[in-house]
Design an enzyme around this catalytic site. Structure first.
Site, PDB file in Angstrom:
ATOM      1  N   TYR A  56       0.705  -1.193  -0.051  1.00 40.37           N
ATOM      2  CA  TYR A  56      -0.037  -0.216   0.022  1.00 40.37           C
ATOM      3  C   TYR A  56       0.783   1.219   0.078  1.00 40.37           C
ATOM      4  CZ  TYR A  56      -3.608  -3.495   1.559  1.00 40.37           C
ATOM      5  OH  TYR A  56      -4.418  -4.524   1.626  1.00 40.37           O
ATOM      6  N   HIS A 120       0.500 -11.734   0.962  1.00 38.21           N
ATOM      7  CA  HIS A 120      -0.076 -11.155   0.352  1.00 38.21           C
ATOM      8  C   HIS A 120      -0.564 -11.266  -1.098  1.00 38.21           C
ATOM      9  CE1 HIS A 120      -1.436  -6.494  -0.091  1.00 38.21           C
ATOM     10  NE2 HIS A 120      -2.445  -7.110  -0.433  1.00 38.21           N
TER      11      HIS A 120
END
Length: 310
Positions: A56, A120
């Site tokens: 992110y 992830h």
């Protein structure tokens, strides 16, 4: 804020968690004071489980979250970050990078331990590596005390089925697949995960703004018929005097099988609004009406990652 136990861990998570992807400017430019206020507002609202990732903002989310948490006692919040995905096309789940990634995240977040670490978006790599290299590396890090619990995150149902059949993990995080329009995660995976005692987390109740009054981002991959149904549902809710986002959030958080639902915003007003929405009863008739609008496109999603992982 109501809490639920995460699987067989000793973690009690709020039914709504703070997703810090917005701090990484994944949706819009964010000012430093706004980012810090958003985190503090979440904590003030008893939303004390904070979810981030090196992906992110390519590190920005973890850095800003770490700055916002300075001076906050460590026992007042729970931290989840991820590893393995570092850019749109950059994935590295090697044991060496696992160890490096955990240490970098600890530094950015200003802490000596992480409550949860997730692999992830593993659908973008061969799952054999996750089984044979990544998870064994995480087990060693867990034994060291740097990480309390670990698991996987992603989109296709197959990745959860494959990994949990071969590995002992503590938890999983699915996104955009327990919403007003897509219930696949609850229908296809939750019973199996519960039987194994694996903690279940849900993310994306708004399905990347699909289930809001705001236009979804251009990169959203859902088919046009799904987007059209969502627009119709949003308009219907608006005519009833309700923001479809309220219904979406209440619906996702109401399921007792989901320990928590992660939603993100760098707008403190949104966070306060979400807490207020969860204090109000879910309108069952409105839910039925909206489900009828979505019925022709219910559970329709998209492909994500490698073809063999879908």
């Amino acid at each position: 804020m109501q809490t639920r136990k995460l699987g067989q861990t000793d973690l009690e998570l709020p039914i709504l968690s703070f997703g810090a992807s917005s701090l990484g400017q994944e949706f819009r430019s964010v000012q430093l004071d706004q980012a810090i206020e958003s985190v503090h507002t979440a904590l003030d609202c008893e939303i004390n489980f904070l979810d981030t990732s090196p992906f992110y903002g390519r590190g920005m989310s973890e850095v800003l979250l770490g700055i916002a948490l300075r001076g906050v006692p460590r026992d007042e919040y729970l931290l989840c970050t991820k590893l393995g995905r570092y850019d749109l096309q950059h994935f590295d789940f090697s044991a060496k990078r696992v160890a490096e990634s955990v240490d970098v995240s600890l530094h950015r977040l200003g802490t000596d331990h992480l409550d949860i670490v997730l692999c992830h978006d593993i659908e973008f790599v061969p799952l054999d590596q996750i089984v044979e290299e990544t998870i064994p590396a995480l087990k060693k890090i867990k034994e060291s005390g740097k990480v309390r619990y670990f698991g996987i995150s992603g989109y296709p149902m197959k990745i959860f089925r494959e990994i949990t059949a071969q590995c002992d993990i503590d938890c999983v995080l699915s996104y955009n697949q327990y919403t007003l329009q897509n219930r696949r995660f609850a229908e296809e995976m939750v019973p199996e995960l519960k039987s194994k005692g694996i903690g279940i987390m849900n993310a994306g109740p708004f399905s990347a703004r699909l289930l809001t009054q705001t236009a979804p981002p251009d990169w959203l991959k859902e088919p046009e018929e799904v987007k059209a149904a969502a627009r119709n549902a949003a308009e219907f809710c608006q005519k009833q005097g309700v923001d479809i986002a309220q219904l979406a959030l209440q619906f996702s958080c109401a399921n007792p099988d989901m320990a928590t639902t992660v939603a993100g915003s760098a707008n403190p007003d949104n966070i306060r609004k979400w807490k207020k929405w969860l204090e109000e009863p879910l309108d069952q008739q409105l839910l039925k009406d909206v489900e009828a609008i979505f019925e022709p496109v219910m559970n329709i999603g998209h492909k994500e990652g490698l073809p063999e992982n879908n």
